[in-house]
Design an enzyme around this catalytic site. Structure first.
Site, PDB file in Angstrom:
ATOM      1  N   MET A   1      -9.702   7.040   8.173  1.00  0.00           N
ATOM      2  CA  MET A   1     -10.023   7.759   6.941  1.00  0.00           C
ATOM      3  C   MET A   1     -11.018   8.883   7.218  1.00  0.00           C
ATOM      4  SD  MET A   1     -10.209   4.461   4.443  1.00  0.00           S
ATOM      5  CE  MET A   1     -10.888   3.361   5.668  1.00  0.00           C
TER       6      MET A   1
ATOM      7  N   LYS B   1      -3.385   3.006  -3.026  1.00  0.00           N
ATOM      8  CA  LYS B   1      -4.799   3.303  -3.234  1.00  0.00           C
ATOM      9  C   LYS B   1      -5.102   4.411  -2.244  1.00  0.00           C
ATOM     10  CE  LYS B   1      -7.170  -0.418  -2.748  1.00  0.00           C
ATOM     11  NZ  LYS B   1      -8.039  -0.434  -1.590  1.00  0.00           N
TER      12      LYS B   1
ATOM     13  N   ASP C   1       0.828  -1.202   0.000  1.00  0.00           N
ATOM     14  CA  ASP C   1       0.000   0.000   0.000  1.00  0.00           C
ATOM     15  C   ASP C   1       0.862   1.250   0.000  1.00  0.00           C
ATOM     16  OD1 ASP C   1      -2.223  -1.457   0.188  1.00  0.00           O
ATOM     17  OD2 ASP C   1      -2.649  -1.026   2.303  1.00  0.00           O
TER      18      ASP C   1
HETATM   19  N1  SAH Z   1      -5.496  -1.445   7.910  1.00  0.00           N
HETATM   20  C1  SAH Z   1      -5.151  -0.160   8.468  1.00  0.00           C
HETATM   21  C2  SAH Z   1      -6.160   0.900   8.094  1.00  0.00           C
HETATM   22  C3  SAH Z   1      -6.201   1.192   6.638  1.00  0.00           C
HETATM   23  S1  SAH Z   1      -7.296   2.479   6.262  1.00  0.00           S
HETATM   24  C4  SAH Z   1      -4.974  -0.274   9.972  1.00  0.00           C
HETATM   25  O1  SAH Z   1      -5.312  -1.312  10.555  1.00  0.00           O
HETATM   26  O2  SAH Z   1      -4.465   0.666  10.584  1.00  0.00           O
HETATM   27  C5  SAH Z   1      -6.203   3.867   6.221  1.00  0.00           C
HETATM   28  C6  SAH Z   1      -6.446   4.741   7.434  1.00  0.00           C
HETATM   29  O3  SAH Z   1      -5.775   4.188   8.551  1.00  0.00           O
HETATM   30  C7  SAH Z   1      -5.875   6.123   7.302  1.00  0.00           C
HETATM   31  O4  SAH Z   1      -6.745   6.976   6.595  1.00  0.00           O
HETATM   32  C8  SAH Z   1      -5.755   6.531   8.737  1.00  0.00           C
HETATM   33  O5  SAH Z   1      -7.000   6.915   9.266  1.00  0.00           O
HETATM   34  C9  SAH Z   1      -5.368   5.230   9.403  1.00  0.00           C
HETATM   35  N2  SAH Z   1      -3.904   5.114   9.585  1.00  0.00           N
HETATM   36  C10 SAH Z   1      -3.081   4.219   9.035  1.00  0.00           C
HETATM   37  N3  SAH Z   1      -1.816   4.390   9.472  1.00  0.00           N
HETATM   38  C11 SAH Z   1      -1.859   5.426  10.327  1.00  0.00           C
HETATM   39  C12 SAH Z   1      -0.881   6.105  11.121  1.00  0.00           C
HETATM   40  N4  SAH Z   1       0.403   5.743  11.127  1.00  0.00           N
HETATM   41  N5  SAH Z   1      -1.298   7.134  11.887  1.00  0.00           N
HETATM   42  C13 SAH Z   1      -2.584   7.506  11.926  1.00  0.00           C
HETATM   43  N6  SAH Z   1      -3.536   6.910  11.200  1.00  0.00           N
HETATM   44  C14 SAH Z   1      -3.185   5.890  10.410  1.00  0.00           C
END
Ligand code: SAH
Length: 466
Positions: free
Chosen positions: A384, A271, A249
């Protein structure tokens, strides 16, 4: 080298320990891994030692050690945490022929205990002659991470299988077979079906190597955590070590991609909610195309692959094409975000459930059970949510949420550029992206950083340096 490393036969032999506190317990934990007959001398033993004695794992003598107590002992540990008593028991045991160790006293000890990586029968002993225990611990941690947990079982079963493997030509073919076993098929079989699965896995692997069929393709859906490479699981590290192809990703950090095998092909399948993107159909096609060649594919997803990761669509693609897959869970952004503000996701006196929400879904802004969420004490981790802040705020206020409900936004959780913004529901920026948040951000609804909560509960919007 002042100390010569050897592996001492202790099965059925006596080992004595004098002491009943923490120091003795630490040594006993190691000794109990052996088949030695252990006797502990302690007038006032800790409950743990009493329990071990009750379980028949050692003999406990509830008094100080005396002459004659160490007869026939191979080793003696003086672990009373008392210099005079240690000297006394060490002298007694030495006189009776035991090799003596006084804990934390290198000079007066006949032997020292190394840092141990235990994958019995594979045992790694690490010593620094007492010069740098920190270094020994670091090396140990490194080896622990590199050696699969079931390595001991694999080594035992592998040894018994050696004659069968001689069916393969000597050299490369045999080496490849064993490498595949110890670092691929073996740990996987152990994981999936336990010890009973290993022998069939060996058979299958041997059959595969004997006919030199191409490897079976495999897709591992791996959670890469929030960005800090140290928050990768050991399994994720291993998958990256073995990957032929890594399809990742956009949120995966370069530091994590560095850990992939040097020969691995890296494919960016970024994406983004509202930006340029690879469509899900394209990603599915990529997975199939790479897995068809027999490659070990790692589908690397940020956080936990099972949280807002569209994992099911990719799994269904694998199933439809008969491609084997496995899932390696990771640390989700919500866990990293609460950790950053020193809070818990759930708390006895506040909330007994927590919601993981997405700010937008395929239809646009996502609808949720706002009425429930608007109640006092509710906590939600909103993924998100950067563009949907105004929408979420409007819905919650409409359903009666307290405008003063704390909201904390953690951007780039766990990364060097992590930022924490504390605010109130009423003051939430309508578009966090436009307000300067360029990294991934998690909105924690109903939570303030612990430091703010404790020191300045009346604070409104603040960037918090923690
Ligand atoms: N599978 C991922 C989520 C994917 S959706 C998980 O379990 O974390 C993508 C969203 O995850 C982003 O828009 C944000 O809201 C959050 N996200 C992912 N990495 C992040 C980080 N390091 N800090 C804050 N939010 C994060």
């Amino acid at each position: 080298m002042q100390h010569f490393p050897i592996f001492l036969a202790v099965a059925g032999r006596r080992v004595t320990v004098s002491g009943g506190g923490e120091t003795a317990i630490a040594k006993l934990r190691l000794l109990l891994k052996t088949e030695a007959r252990i006797t502990v001398f302690a007038a006032d033993p800790a409950p743990e030692i009493v329990r071990w004695a009750a379980d028949g794992r050692l003999t406990l003598v509830r008094r100080a050690m005396r002459a004659g107590d160490a007869i026939c002992a191979r080793l003696h540990y003086a672990a009373d945490d008392d210099a005079a008593e240690d000297r006394r028991t060490a002298a007694l045991a030495a006189a009776e022929g035991a090799l003596v160790n006084i804990v934390d006293n290198l000079e007066d000890s006949a032997f020292i205990t190394p840092a141990i990586v235990d994958r019995d029968p594979v045992t790694v002993a690490i010593g620094t002659e007492g010069a740098a225990p920190v270094l020994a611990r670091a090396i140990k941690a490194d080896l622990e991470a590199r050696l699969p947990h079931g390595l001991g079982i694999l080594a035992r079963l592998g040894k018994a299988f050696r004659p069968r493997a001689e069916a393969l030509p000597q050299g490369r073919a045999r080496r490849d077979f064993w490498a595949d076993f110890y670092f691929g098929a073996g740990p996987r079989a152990l994981d999936e079906s336990g010890e009973a699965g290993v022998e069939p896995a060996l058979e299958a692997l041997l059959a595969g190597h004997a006919t030199a069929r191409p490897r079976e393709a495999h897709v591992a859906f791996v959670g890469a955590g929030p960005g800090d490479p140290e928050l990768l699981t050991l399994k994720a590290r291993r998958a990256l070590d073995e990957a032929d192809v890594v399809i990742h990703d956009r949120l995966i950090t370069p530091a994590i991609l560095e850990l992939a095998r040097r020969e691995a092909v890296l494919v960016d399948a970024g994406k983004e909610g509202f930006g340029p993107s690879t469509s899900q159909a394209d990603i599915n096609a990529l997975i199939v195309a790479h897995a068809r060649d027999g490659a070990q594919v790692v589908r690397l997803k940020s956080g936990d692959a099972t949280v807002f990761g569209r994992l099911d669509e990719e799994i269904e693609t694998c199933l439809a094409h008969g491609i084997a897959y496995s899932i390696v869970p990771g640390i989700t952004a919500a866990s990293a975000a609460v950790a950053a503000i020193g809070q818990s996701l759930t708390k006895r006196t506040r909330n007994s459930s927590v919601r993981l929400l997405t700010g937008h879904d395929m239809q646009g802004f996502a609808e949720h059970d706002w009425r429930t969420l608007a109640r006092t004490g509710e906590v939600a981790a909103i993924y998100m949510g950067k563009k949907s802040a105004r929408f979420i705020q409007g819905r919650l206020l409409m359903h009666g949420a307290d405008p003063q409900t704390p909201v904390t936004i953690v951007e780039n959780a766990s990364r060097p550029d992590q930022r924490i913004l504390h605010t109130r529901l009423a003051d939430l920026e309508p578009d966090l992206g436009r307000a300067g948040m360029t990294g991934p951000a998690l909105v924690l609804y109903g939570l303030a950083p612990r430091a703010v909560e404790a020191l300045a509960p009346e604070l409104s919007t603040t960037e918090v340096a923690l």
